[in-house]
Design a protein around this motif. Structure first.
Motif, mmCIF file in Angstrom:
data_model
loop_
_atom_site.group_PDB
_atom_site.id
_atom_site.type_symbol
_atom_site.label_atom_id
_atom_site.label_comp_id
_atom_site.label_asym_id
_atom_site.label_seq_id
_atom_site.Cartn_x
_atom_site.Cartn_y
_atom_site.Cartn_z
ATOM 1 N N SER B 170 0.774 -1.226 -0.034
ATOM 2 C CA SER B 170 0.048 -0.091 0.022
ATOM 3 C C SER B 170 0.865 1.069 0.107
ATOM 4 O O SER B 170 2.037 1.242 0.515
ATOM 5 C CB SER B 170 -1.131 -0.053 1.264
ATOM 6 N N GLU B 171 0.587 2.162 -0.725
ATOM 7 C CA GLU B 171 1.320 3.455 -0.789
ATOM 8 C C GLU B 171 0.266 4.661 -0.506
ATOM 9 O O GLU B 171 -0.942 4.286 -0.265
ATOM 10 C CB GLU B 171 1.867 3.814 -1.992
ATOM 11 N N HIS B 172 0.684 5.859 -0.469
ATOM 12 C CA HIS B 172 -0.451 6.855 -0.134
ATOM 13 C C HIS B 172 -1.275 7.120 -1.447
ATOM 14 O O HIS B 172 -0.655 7.083 -2.585
ATOM 15 C CB HIS B 172 0.601 8.176 -0.125
ATOM 16 N N PHE B 173 -2.645 6.993 -1.244
ATOM 17 C CA PHE B 173 -3.558 7.150 -2.120
ATOM 18 C C PHE B 173 -3.703 5.996 -3.227
ATOM 19 O O PHE B 173 -4.473 6.029 -4.062
ATOM 20 C CB PHE B 173 -3.412 8.539 -3.030
ATOM 21 N N ALA B 174 -2.756 4.868 -3.121
ATOM 22 C CA ALA B 174 -2.865 3.816 -4.144
ATOM 23 C C ALA B 174 -2.333 2.585 -3.566
ATOM 24 O O ALA B 174 -1.518 2.789 -2.374
ATOM 25 C CB ALA B 174 -2.252 4.309 -5.302
ATOM 26 N N THR B 175 -2.662 1.602 -4.364
ATOM 27 C CA THR B 175 -1.906 0.230 -3.992
ATOM 28 C C THR B 175 -1.027 0.076 -5.155
ATOM 29 O O THR B 175 -1.370 0.083 -6.502
ATOM 30 C CB THR B 175 -3.111 -0.872 -3.738
ATOM 31 N N ARG B 176 0.003 -0.548 -4.652
ATOM 32 C CA ARG B 176 1.158 -0.859 -5.749
ATOM 33 C C ARG B 176 0.867 -2.352 -6.137
ATOM 34 O O ARG B 176 1.133 -3.223 -5.225
ATOM 35 C CB ARG B 176 2.320 -0.717 -5.231
ATOM 36 N N LEU B 177 0.788 -2.735 -7.379
ATOM 37 C CA LEU B 177 0.661 -4.005 -7.976
ATOM 38 C C LEU B 177 1.965 -4.298 -8.918
ATOM 39 O O LEU B 177 2.393 -3.158 -9.712
ATOM 40 C CB LEU B 177 -0.614 -4.158 -8.587
ATOM 41 N N ASP B 178 2.362 -5.417 -8.652
ATOM 42 C CA ASP B 178 3.448 -5.846 -9.884
ATOM 43 C C ASP B 178 3.009 -7.250 -10.371
ATOM 44 O O ASP B 178 2.849 -8.158 -9.513
ATOM 45 C CB ASP B 178 4.816 -5.688 -9.209
ATOM 46 N N GLY B 179 3.401 -7.557 -11.532
ATOM 47 C CA GLY B 179 3.038 -8.794 -12.082
ATOM 48 C C GLY B 179 2.969 -9.024 -13.702
ATOM 49 O O GLY B 179 3.302 -7.884 -14.347
ATOM 50 N N ASP B 180 2.493 -10.123 -14.105
ATOM 51 C CA ASP B 180 2.061 -10.131 -15.440
ATOM 52 C C ASP B 180 0.966 -9.290 -15.909
ATOM 53 O O ASP B 180 0.260 -9.270 -14.856
ATOM 54 C CB ASP B 180 1.827 -11.567 -15.864
ATOM 55 N N LEU B 181 1.071 -8.426 -16.788
ATOM 56 C CA LEU B 181 0.061 -7.623 -17.305
ATOM 57 C C LEU B 181 -1.481 -8.196 -17.073
ATOM 58 O O LEU B 181 -2.366 -7.522 -16.481
ATOM 59 C CB LEU B 181 -0.049 -7.153 -18.639
ATOM 60 N N ALA B 182 -1.511 -9.445 -17.630
ATOM 61 C CA ALA B 182 -3.050 -9.979 -17.396
ATOM 62 C C ALA B 182 -3.286 -10.220 -15.845
ATOM 63 O O ALA B 182 -4.409 -9.976 -15.574
ATOM 64 C CB ALA B 182 -2.847 -11.381 -18.017
ATOM 65 N N ASP B 183 -2.538 -10.673 -14.876
ATOM 66 C CA ASP B 183 -2.735 -10.761 -13.603
ATOM 67 C C ASP B 183 -2.858 -9.316 -12.995
ATOM 68 O O ASP B 183 -3.689 -9.194 -12.136
ATOM 69 C CB ASP B 183 -1.299 -11.448 -12.840
ATOM 70 N N VAL B 184 -2.193 -8.588 -13.105
ATOM 71 C CA VAL B 184 -2.469 -7.017 -12.523
ATOM 72 C C VAL B 184 -3.749 -6.702 -13.216
ATOM 73 O O VAL B 184 -4.712 -6.141 -12.220
ATOM 74 C CB VAL B 184 -1.531 -6.083 -13.253
ATOM 75 N N LEU B 185 -4.132 -6.639 -14.328
ATOM 76 C CA LEU B 185 -5.627 -6.361 -14.872
ATOM 77 C C LEU B 185 -6.700 -7.172 -14.245
ATOM 78 O O LEU B 185 -7.754 -6.879 -14.031
ATOM 79 C CB LEU B 185 -5.601 -6.161 -16.260
ATOM 80 N N THR B 186 -6.348 -8.480 -14.167
ATOM 81 C CA THR B 186 -7.242 -9.309 -13.560
ATOM 82 C C THR B 186 -7.836 -8.950 -12.009
ATOM 83 O O THR B 186 -8.703 -9.088 -11.491
ATOM 84 C CB THR B 186 -7.039 -10.825 -13.525
ATOM 85 N N THR B 187 -6.497 -8.503 -11.313
ATOM 86 C CA THR B 187 -6.503 -8.251 -9.973
ATOM 87 C C THR B 187 -7.336 -6.996 -9.926
ATOM 88 O O THR B 187 -8.495 -6.959 -8.968
ATOM 89 C CB THR B 187 -5.188 -7.890 -9.511
ATOM 90 N N ILE B 188 -7.203 -6.032 -10.744
ATOM 91 C CA ILE B 188 -8.079 -4.941 -10.692
ATOM 92 C C ILE B 188 -9.502 -5.002 -10.933
ATOM 93 O O ILE B 188 -10.338 -4.725 -10.523
ATOM 94 C CB ILE B 188 -7.287 -3.767 -11.667
ATOM 95 N N GLY B 189 -9.636 -5.916 -12.172
ATOM 96 C CA GLY B 189 -11.179 -6.225 -12.518
ATOM 97 C C GLY B 189 -11.691 -7.005 -11.491
ATOM 98 O O GLY B 189 -13.000 -6.653 -11.427
ATOM 99 N N ASP B 190 -10.989 -7.990 -11.247
ATOM 100 C CA ASP B 190 -11.844 -8.939 -9.984
ATOM 101 C C ASP B 190 -12.281 -8.010 -8.679
ATOM 102 O O ASP B 190 -13.348 -8.049 -8.355
ATOM 103 C CB ASP B 190 -11.019 -10.014 -9.456
ATOM 104 N N ALA B 191 -11.466 -7.200 -8.269
ATOM 105 C CA ALA B 191 -11.662 -6.260 -6.941
ATOM 106 C C ALA B 191 -12.841 -5.323 -7.294
ATOM 107 O O ALA B 191 -13.729 -5.197 -6.573
ATOM 108 C CB ALA B 191 -10.462 -5.525 -6.832
ATOM 109 N N TRP B 192 -12.821 -4.844 -8.713
ATOM 110 C CA TRP B 192 -14.018 -4.142 -9.087
ATOM 111 C C TRP B 192 -15.301 -4.705 -8.970
ATOM 112 O O TRP B 192 -16.402 -4.478 -8.463
ATOM 113 C CB TRP B 192 -13.731 -3.564 -10.604
#
Lengths: 222, 222
Positions: B170-192
């Protein structure tokens, strides 16, 4: 973005003003932004732009994804305007992604409890830059509880944009703004403060474009 | 960005599924994104990337600031992944600004009333892209009323990211994600979608960086 660690990085300032308003660091007032000049020379343009003079006490930390800024509302928005303008003056098509946040210091969980919202009246005036900007802008009042009235504050913010002459139209998920970069950022910053007078935690995002080679689709709508 | 008007632009699809789930267009499921390859050849890279195959029925409209996408959650996130990956495979340092929204069709005012939230369980799986991405991600449940419980949904989303291996910190105002682009976008989409099961109107923003010349500051933290 290139990593640039500010020499002024430090813990949140803990000063308080005479009227007991929360200090910006205590209240979580700040920004994250990413400056994106679409050129092979992007490192040079970003590095030069981030080096604009900054007010004493403004904290600026850049990592490989974005730049964190913490300070008073006027200092934060003034610095963003100066940085983006410096990049825009190169003539390069440049996009800035800007996030302004207030009322939620800490990270996953806010470290201040819900309670009376606080925001100064207006940003300090920012001189016109002479650069035309187009933005897609979203405003998020994050209020839990039955007494929220965030929509009236949003309507007031949009009325402000209309009076200022920067409002182009509402679009899906965003409001389109056009105008001098200083006016666009002042519209966004003042709206953030307007909503912040009634809602503690307010975030706002904008994608701001300068020097686009595309003809602006807004020209016929103004 | 160059203006590209999709030949499939059309009014929101009004189909409904057998279980009376709202159609994506009726429920305001969609995205805005801006693709930013930091190269003198940006027009070519953007135009080529936006031309990836898209699912039937997905609406895509690009103007000079961003691209609007409307369709099912899986189609929207799958298309974003394909477009960003195509740009990333050029090797150019490319940043995508992504906004996902659901539960607020309309523009200034939402055109659906508060009520039962609806979200499908999970996104369709997206194959790994082989491209490493770093993101600053913010999630906004926009709920008025005394019965909101958005924080528990956010914690669940962050736990999901941790289990998936994309959560860096976690960072100020945002969460830092790293990984394969598909995993990063899936993390964001699944959270949504996770938050969307308990809160009708949910927006999420991410700044996603590929091929950065900066050493990732996350490497030592994983």
């Amino acid at each position: 973005m290139p990593e640039v660690t500010s020499p002024t990085t430090s813990p949140a300032p803990a000063t308080t003003t005479a009227d007991a308003a929360p200090a910006p660091g205590e209240y979580g007032v700040g920004a994250r932004f990413t400056l994106l000049p679409l050129t092979d020379r992007f490192v040079e343009v970003i590095t030069d732009a981030l080096a604009v003079d900054r007010p004493a006490g403004l904290e600026v930390v850049t990592d490989d994804v974005s730049t964190f800024v913490r300070g008073t509302e006027s200092d934060v928005v003034g610095y963003l305007t100066a940085v983006i303008a410096r990049a825009g003056r190169t003539g390069v098509h440049t996009v800035a992604q800007v996030l302004l946040s207030r009322g939620c210091p800490g990270e996953v969980a806010c470290e201040v409890a819900d309670g009376v919202a606080f925001a100064p009246e207006r940003l300090a005036p920012i001189p016109a830059t002479g650069l035309r900007a187009a933005a897609h802008w979203s405003l998020y009042p994050l209020h839990d509880g039955p007494d929220g009235d965030h929509m009236s504050a949003i309507y007031a913010a949009i009325d402000d944009a209309r009076e200022r002459g920067t409002l182009t139209r509402s679009e899906h998920f965003a409001t389109r703004l056009d105008g001098d970069l200083a006016d666009v950022l002042t519209t966004i910053g003042d709206a953030w403060l307007t909503v912040g007078r009634s809602v503690r935690h307010v975030a706002t995002h904008a994608t701001i474009s300068l020097n686009s080679p595309s003809n602006s689709s807004a020209a016929g709508d103004r």
